[in-house]
Every structure is written in C-alpha cells, then in structure tokens.
Design a protein around this motif. Structure first.
Motif, PDB file in Angstrom:
ATOM      1  N   GLU A  11       0.836  -1.207   0.000  1.00 38.21           N
ATOM      2  CA  GLU A  11       0.000   0.000   0.000  1.00 38.21           C
ATOM      3  C   GLU A  11       0.874   1.261   0.000  1.00 38.21           C
ATOM      4  N   LEU A  12       2.019   1.212   0.681  1.00 36.84           N
ATOM      5  CA  LEU A  12       2.887   2.392   0.703  1.00 36.84           C
ATOM      6  C   LEU A  12       3.422   2.678  -0.699  1.00 36.84           C
ATOM      7  N   GLU A  13       3.715   1.623  -1.442  1.00 33.59           N
ATOM      8  CA  GLU A  13       4.131   1.803  -2.841  1.00 33.59           C
ATOM      9  C   GLU A  13       2.989   2.411  -3.656  1.00 33.59           C
ATOM     10  N   CYS A  14       1.762   1.937  -3.417  1.00 32.01           N
ATOM     11  CA  CYS A  14       0.599   2.502  -4.136  1.00 32.01           C
ATOM     12  C   CYS A  14       0.442   3.987  -3.816  1.00 32.01           C
ATOM     13  N   LEU A  15       0.673   4.365  -2.549  1.00 32.34           N
ATOM     14  CA  LEU A  15       0.530   5.775  -2.162  1.00 32.34           C
ATOM     15  C   LEU A  15       1.595   6.629  -2.841  1.00 32.34           C
ATOM     16  N   VAL A  16       2.791   6.072  -2.995  1.00 32.07           N
ATOM     17  CA  VAL A  16       3.848   6.791  -3.716  1.00 32.07           C
ATOM     18  C   VAL A  16       3.460   6.922  -5.200  1.00 32.07           C
ATOM     19  N   ASP A  17       2.948   5.832  -5.755  1.00 31.09           N
ATOM     20  CA  ASP A  17       2.488   5.885  -7.153  1.00 31.09           C
ATOM     21  C   ASP A  17       1.384   6.931  -7.328  1.00 31.09           C
ATOM     22  N   ALA A  18       0.586   7.135  -6.258  1.00 28.11           N
ATOM     23  CA  ALA A  18      -0.529   8.097  -6.337  1.00 28.11           C
ATOM     24  C   ALA A  18      -0.073   9.532  -6.102  1.00 28.11           C
ATOM     25  N   GLY A  19       1.202   9.729  -5.750  1.00 24.62           N
ATOM     26  CA  GLY A  19       1.706  11.093  -5.650  1.00 24.62           C
ATOM     27  C   GLY A  19       2.358  11.476  -4.342  1.00 24.62           C
ATOM     28  N   MET A  20       2.339  10.568  -3.342  1.00 28.94           N
ATOM     29  CA  MET A  20       3.036  10.903  -2.096  1.00 28.94           C
ATOM     30  C   MET A  20       4.544  10.753  -2.282  1.00 28.94           C
ATOM     31  N   THR A  21       5.318  11.497  -1.491  1.00 21.63           N
ATOM     32  CA  THR A  21       6.742  11.196  -1.413  1.00 21.63           C
ATOM     33  C   THR A  21       6.887   9.946  -0.537  1.00 21.63           C
ATOM     34  N   PRO A  22       8.000   9.221  -0.647  1.00 24.74           N
ATOM     35  CA  PRO A  22       8.183   8.065   0.243  1.00 24.74           C
ATOM     36  C   PRO A  22       8.086   8.443   1.731  1.00 24.74           C
TER      37      PRO A  22
END
Ligand SMILES: [Zn+2]
Length: 424
Positions: free
Chosen positions: A331-342
């Motif tokens: 999910e953290l990878e998905c959030l990064v893909d959605a525009g969050m920074t790591p």
C-alpha cells in the motif's frame, strides 16, 4: 536499558531522516530518540550497532481483514474447511504480518476478540490489534451476507462476531452497543456498496438514512469508539462525511465532491484510500467487480491527490484479506504511485495511521514515552519504498522493546515466502 546506534532514523512524524541516530529504550518504551551526538544514556546500557539500517516506527495498517482468506463465497461463508483450520490460517497471517514489521493493525471486520486475547497472553505472535469485528449496514448493505443469487448465509451467528444488520435508529444504537460488548475497539459501518459487493449494490448505491447514521456516530462516540465508514461515492459518501464519521474508508469518488473534501480537511476526517485492494479487484474473475474497480481507478487517484492538496489526512490501509498478506507495505508503494513522497507514505503508515486509530500517544512515532515498536530495515526506504515489502529487508522487529523477529543471521523462514505478485 538498550541503545540502538548508528542507523538512520525516520521517526514517523514526517520529520526529515536523522543519520547516525540513537534510540534509547527502557523496558517497553522509548525514552529518547534523535542524533547520537545530542543524546546520552546510562553507561551500563546495552549498545546495539545498527549501522547501515534504517529505523522506523512499527508499521500500522489501518484497514485489514486478517481473518479473510479469499473472496469466493465458500471462503467468505466458511464452507470449504473446518473453522479450526481457518483460525490456524488466521494465526499464521497474524504472525507473518508482525514479521513484516506491522506492529499494529486495525481489523475492519471478520477478526474476533479471541485472537487479540491470544496475542496479549502470548499464545500466538501478532501485531497489536484494534478490532472493528463486523461491518454494520442495513438490510441489503455490505454487512448483509447475501449470495449473488439472493440466498442468505445459513451459518449460525458467532456470538463473538454479532449480527451487524440494523434497520432504524433503535436497532442501530443497539447494534453499536452489541459490537462494543463483544470487544469492538472501532465501529465499522458502510453507507455505500463497494467493488466486490453484490450486483445491484455498487460503489455509488447508498445505505442508511441520515437519522440512522447520526445515531450510529453519536452512540459510537458516547462509548469512546471511532467510526470507520466504508463509503465509495454518491449520496452515501455525503451522508457519511456529514454525519461526522472519523474516517472514510476507500472514498474513491470523493474527487467528485470538492465540498466534502474541504469539510474533511476542516474536521480532521481521515481518508483511508486502500488503493491496494483495487489493484487486486481490477483483475477479479467476477465481471461486475472487475468493471467497478476499473471504472473508479482514475477518480480514485485524483481523490488521493485532491485530498492531499486540501490538507486531508490520508493514511495507509490495505483492505488486505485474500490478497497481499503479509506484504501489506505494498500500500505504501501505491501511495507513492498516487503522488506521495516516500517520506509522506511512511508517515501515512506510522504517525498518521496511529492518529487515525486514536493511538498517537502510544505508537506510530519514535519519540519519548511511545512504546518501543520499531523496525530496522536493510537499506533506505526513501530511495526504494518497495524494500518494506521484502522479508529479506525487514531485518529486526521490536514490539514493546522486545525483539520478536531478527533476520540479521540471514535466516528467512520458509513460511515467509512471498505470495505471487499480481499484475499492477
Ligand atoms: Zn475492508
């Protein structure tokens, strides 16, 4: 007293990483954390060299279904194997989830209080649990176990997972009290259908009236429980936000309702987008599920971006169960893909996630007086967020100051083999 030395510290507050850090632990709690040069500790403290690793707070999944092992009706209704086998399967998922660095998980329905008791008594290994027990909805909503052909589930109700269908304000108040009596830490409800719900009750089809939702929120808050509400779009989504639920789960079509996003930012209503489950549903074998998940994809991404820009707290929840256990950090990878920074994604899965659960004084950050729930990662997850999905990079996991997983010897138990990765 122990001191963890030399790692880079990401403390979960959103602050920049601290190189060559020290984390001082006394018993089950962190006493102090920060740059090594700025801290001191007793001379007899046990020193643990973690150079080359990154220390994070124990990860938190705010929306999981730890007792769910598949979407087929035979799994959902527990028809395909004895209940004892399923319970043991669930215990294994709990153990594996902890071993992937998840030290706190909120279950959004399906896990009964017996697992929490077993973990607290040390019978089985697992994360700290916050339980929703079962999804409250009216007849025909997603808490109503109906097969696609319209048949009701005939399995006798489990008293530890009380019947969650409620119609009218009186029944809604009663069912909230019943959930709390059975051990619920949070109240899970649903005001819309979802991608995988029965045909005829989809993502923008509403459930519950305004009066019913007001009573649900009022009773939950009176009993000190937060309300996590499954709501994807349409009038049911509006109803949930306006009724004052504490978090919107999924919220895929929020981008269509800018005034609701503004209201959430102002009130502090959390958004748990659970992007991961829709990656899974986009490849579902059920045509109506696949179609719904594909239809909402673009709006969902826009929702996450708009919510972030508006200042809504967006947290990491997987909706795992039947998919992606124990690699919840996808999910953290998905959030990064959605525009969050790591760094934002890590905060969404630690400090902000703890706030979402109301546990921010206890877990979610590495600072004084928090429980020493920690993960040492081999490498830098800010360069590669996918390290957090890999058992061979989750080197040490502490829960309450005690090491519960230590892979520094190079041993990766066979039980931790990763499930095959589905198409993204
Ligand atoms: Zn869910």
């Amino acid at each position: 007293m122990q001191v963890l030395l030399g790692a880079t510290l990401i403390d979960g507050t959103g602050a920049s990483p601290v190189p060559d850090a020290a984390v001082v632990i006394e018993g089950e709690r962190v006493v102090a954390a920060g740059p090594r040069a700025a801290l001191s500790w007793r001379p007899d403290a046990e020193r643990v060299d973690l150079s080359g690793f990154t220390i994070l707070p124990g990860l938190i999944d705010t929306h999981d279904h730890l007792a769910s092992h598949g979407y087929a009706l035979t799994k959902r209704w527990g028809l395909d194997e004895p209940a004892s086998t399923t319970h043991l399967r669930t215990a294994r998922v709990l153990e594996q989830t902890l071993a992937m660095g998840y030290t706190t998980v909120r279950d959004a329905g399906g896990l009964d209080v017996g697992f929490k008791i077993a973990i607290e008594e040390g019978m089985i290994a697992g994360p700290r649990l916050s339980l929703g027990l079962k999804i409250i909805s009216p007849t025909g909503g997603i808490g109503d176990s109906i097969s696609p052909s319209g048949h009701s589930c005939w399995i006798p109700a489990d008293p530890n997972l009380p019947d969650s269908v409620a119609n009218g304000v009186h029944e809604v108040r009663t069912v909230v009290r019943t959930m709390v009596r059975a051990g619920a830490d949070a109240i899970k409800c649903a005001t819309t259908g979802g991608a995988s719900s029965r045909p005829g009750h989809g993502p923008t089809d509403a459930a519950f009236t305004r009066d019913e939702m007001r009573v649900l929120v009022d009773e939950a808050h009176a009993l000190g429980r937060k309300v996590m509400c499954h709501a994807l779009g349409g009038p049911g989504l509006r109803l949930a936000v306006e009724a004052g639920v504490d978090s919107i789960e999924h919220g895929c079509y929020l981008a269509d309702e800018p005034d609701l996003i503004a209201m959430m930012a102002e009130r502090g209503t959390v958004l748990t987008p659970t992007l991961l489950v829709y990656v899974y549903h986009r490849e579902s074998r059920a045509p109506h599920v696949r179609e719904r998940a594909r239809a909402l994809y673009a709006r969902h991404l826009e929702t996450v971006q708009t919510a972030l820009a508006a200042g809504v707290k967006v947290v990491a929840g997987t909706d795992a169960g039947g998919h992606d256990h124990p690699a919840n950090a996808r999910e953290l990878e998905c959030l990064v893909d959605a525009g969050m920074t790591p760094l934002q994604a890590i905060r969404a899965g630690t400090g902000l996630a703890a706030e979402c659960l109301g546990l921010e004084k206890t877990v979610g950050t590495v600072e004084g007086d928090r429980l020493a729930d920690l993960v040492a990662v081999d490498g830098d997850p800010l360069r590669d967020i996918t390290l957090l999905q890999r058992a061979d990079h989750i080197m040490v996991v502490w829960k309450g100051g005690k090491i519960c997983v230590d892979r520094r010897g190079g041993q990766i138990p066979a039980a931790e083999d990763q499930p095959a990765r589905h198409n993204r």
